[in-house]
Design an enzyme around this catalytic site. Structure first.
Site, PDB file in Angstrom:
ATOM      1  N   LYS A  76       0.857  -1.188   0.000  1.00 46.44           N
ATOM      2  CA  LYS A  76       0.000   0.000   0.000  1.00 46.44           C
ATOM      3  C   LYS A  76       0.894   1.240   0.000  1.00 46.44           C
ATOM      4  O   LYS A  76       1.954   1.244   0.635  1.00 46.44           O
ATOM      5  CB  LYS A  76      -0.877  -0.046   1.251  1.00 46.44           C
ATOM      6  N   SER A 151      -9.458   1.514   3.016  1.00 43.61           N
ATOM      7  CA  SER A 151      -8.664   2.314   2.117  1.00 43.61           C
ATOM      8  C   SER A 151      -7.641   1.510   1.319  1.00 43.61           C
ATOM      9  O   SER A 151      -7.079   2.016   0.358  1.00 43.61           O
ATOM     10  CB  SER A 151      -7.924   3.403   2.911  1.00 43.61           C
ATOM     11  N   SER A 175      -9.592  -0.923   7.113  1.00 41.16           N
ATOM     12  CA  SER A 175      -9.035  -0.721   5.772  1.00 41.16           C
ATOM     13  C   SER A 175      -8.380  -1.939   5.130  1.00 41.16           C
ATOM     14  O   SER A 175      -8.079  -1.903   3.942  1.00 41.16           O
ATOM     15  CB  SER A 175      -8.025   0.416   5.788  1.00 41.16           C
TER      16      SER A 175
HETATM   17  N1  GLN Z   1     -12.880   3.489   6.477  1.00 35.99           N
HETATM   18  C1  GLN Z   1     -12.263   3.901   7.687  1.00 35.99           C
HETATM   19  C2  GLN Z   1     -11.917   5.361   7.627  1.00 35.99           C
HETATM   20  O1  GLN Z   1     -12.263   5.969   6.684  1.00 35.99           O
HETATM   21  C3  GLN Z   1     -11.083   3.057   7.965  1.00 35.99           C
HETATM   22  C4  GLN Z   1      -9.834   3.530   7.352  1.00 35.99           C
HETATM   23  C5  GLN Z   1      -8.639   2.696   7.708  1.00 35.99           C
HETATM   24  O2  GLN Z   1      -8.753   1.634   8.325  1.00 35.99           O
HETATM   25  N2  GLN Z   1      -7.486   3.206   7.379  1.00 35.99           N
HETATM   26  O3  GLN Z   1     -11.341   5.905   8.514  1.00 35.99           O
END
Ligand code: GLN
Length: 477
Positions: A76, A151, A175
């Protein structure tokens, strides 16, 4: 053309000379090129991947190759790889090159993994759909009209579509698990403090964990046991010894006591097909002699608000370092110090990141600190206590990974609250620090994959992975 099934078989094929690392890298490069329209990769590290492949091929011949020889890993774009660019999918880190390796990268490379490129994600890992990247949407390879989740969407798509054997993601509130669920792969978030965050671009430091996205649970165990463990660069990493998860899950034979959260399964927002499937799974476990009981967890409504108060607070602090002074984008229109900060940040950050910095700064401000941040911390403690209480009687907590399957682009974009509710089942593990995994559990009648989530007590990775592997065998898809 080599078909990848799992790391163990891959190693056997390399050892027998059926395939070489160089061929594997070439195959991966071709596949990334063919599927370019999915926008999963921000950059492909062709030269360093081919060079590493050559070295590993020689090591295989000499019998000195590491445990991950030939495993193609996509990272990532918030994980640092020395002398390679990293941007957290943000314009503010434009042209920034990593000065050092993240601990996870260091450990994977030491075992001869091959890093093929950096994957697209939501900017600074803030999002649930990958629509917040400064470099365009990632398309779900199962259905290109749909989001891949976020994400870590690029890493999930890279694994699901065969561009890489393994993806690395970071999980602050889901994410890794949510994109895994949307793309039909396994996504694992270890216990907070199991894996070093050194070299991970921080979003919310007391929530962030790095973990793998893989085709199967065993591969997740192999990758995690290599990445995990004490690190002098990250004081939050536990010094507990790391068991050999991949060995321990082989001997797995227990019938853990399973709790499902009634409030999750009865939630109005849950997709009816997923609900039906979860109930079938529960019935099957019962029929096989497992104890599976519904427990009350009347705090679901507090999870998402507590998560967004606390993570935005941490983000506002973490992201203050992107000032246009030290690294990344500096506005050309700046005339003095203050306008350097303001203009560089104003131009460099995207809308969602700005929203979160402002929210986080607000909840930390003198007048509102007690009402929001401090209260959020108390709620977090309560959620942790209540969650750990469940583990006094049960070994595994079962929930759906997500309220629904992948949704179409744009569906939640206009309404941040709706988007934030996508995280309702995944944020509990980050708020409480426990390990959690999403394993593919079925497909809707329109063909979209979805996952089931299992959670366990802190540092019970072996039990959690063993149980999940057993689930995979019991419910093959
Ligand atoms: N969807 C969650 C957010 O927007 C989780 C993001 C993540 O785990 N980095 O914060």
């Amino acid at each position: 053309m080599h078909t990848f099934s799992n790391i163990k078989n891959l190693q056997a094929d390399l050892a027998s000379g059926k395939i070489s690392c160089e061929q594997l890298v070439q195959q991966s490069l071709n596949s990334i090129e063919e599927k370019k329209n999915l926008n999963a990769f921000l950059e492909v590290f062709t030269d360093s991947a081919l060079a590493k492949a050559k070295t590993v091929d020689e090591k295989i011949k000499a019998g000195t190759a590491g445990k991950l020889a030939g495993v193609i890993v996509a990272i990532k774009d918030n994980i640092c790889y020395k002398d390679h660019k990293v941007s957290a999918s943000s314009k503010i880190l434009d042209n920034f090159t990593s000065l050092y390796n993240a601990t996870v990268v260091e450990r994977l490379l030491a075992q001869d993994a091959i890093i093929i490129g950096r994957t697209n994600c939501d900017e600074f890992a803030m999002g649930s759909s990958n629509e917040n990247s400064a470099f365009g949407n990632v398309l779900n390879s199962v259905n290109e009209k749909c989001v891949p989740g976020g994400s870590s969407g690029g890493s999930a798509v890279a694994v699901a579509s065969g561009m890489a054997h393994v993806g690395l993601g970071s999980d602050t509130g889901g994410s890794i698990r949510q994109p895994a669920s949307f793309c039909g792969v396994v996504g694992f978030k270890p216990t907070y403090g199991r894996v070093s965050r050194w070299g991970l671009i921080a979003y919310a430091s007391s929530f962030d964990q790095i973990g793998p996205l893989t085709k199967n649970v065993e591969d997740a165990a192999i990758i995690t046991e290599i990445m995990a463990g004490k690190d002098e660069h990250d004081g939050t990493v536990s010094s507990k010894p790391v068991p050999s998860y991949s060995e321990e899950i082989k001997e797995y034979s227990s019938k853990p006591k399973i709790a499902y959260l009634k409030d999750c399964l009865e939630s109005d927002g849950l997709d009816p097909e997923i609900k039906k499937r979860m109930n079938e799974v529960i019935e099957k476990y019962r029929a096989d002699g497992y104890t599976v009981e519904g427990v009350d967890f009347p705090y679901l409504d507090y999870l998402v608000p507590a998560y967004y108060v606390l993570t935005t607070a941490e983000a506002s602090s973490n992201l203050s370092r992107f000032s246009g002074v030290h690294y990344g984008h500096r506005s050309k229109n700046a005339t003095d110090l203050e306008s350097t900060y303001k203009k560089s940040r104003g131009e460099g950050f995207g809308a969602e990141v700005k929203r979160r910095i402002m929210l986080g700064t607000f909840v930390l401000s003198a007048g509102y600190y007690n009402a929001y941040y401090s209260k959020g911390q108390k709620v977090r403690r309560l959620l942790r206590d209540k969650t750990l209480n469940i583990f006094n009687e049960y070994d595994i907590i079962l929930t759906p990974s997500t309220p629904g399957p992948a949704f179409e682009f744009g569906k939640n974009s206009a309404d941040p609250i709706k988007m934030y509710l996508e995280d309702i089942f995944t944020v509990q593990a980050n708020l409480t620090g426990i390990p959690a995994i999403s394993v593919p559990a079925g497909r809707t009648n329109t063909g979209l994959p979805y996952g089931i989530q299992f959670m366990a007590k802190p540092f019970e990775e072996s039990l959690l992975l063993g149980f999940s592997k057993n689930f995979e065998e019991k419910f093959p898809f």
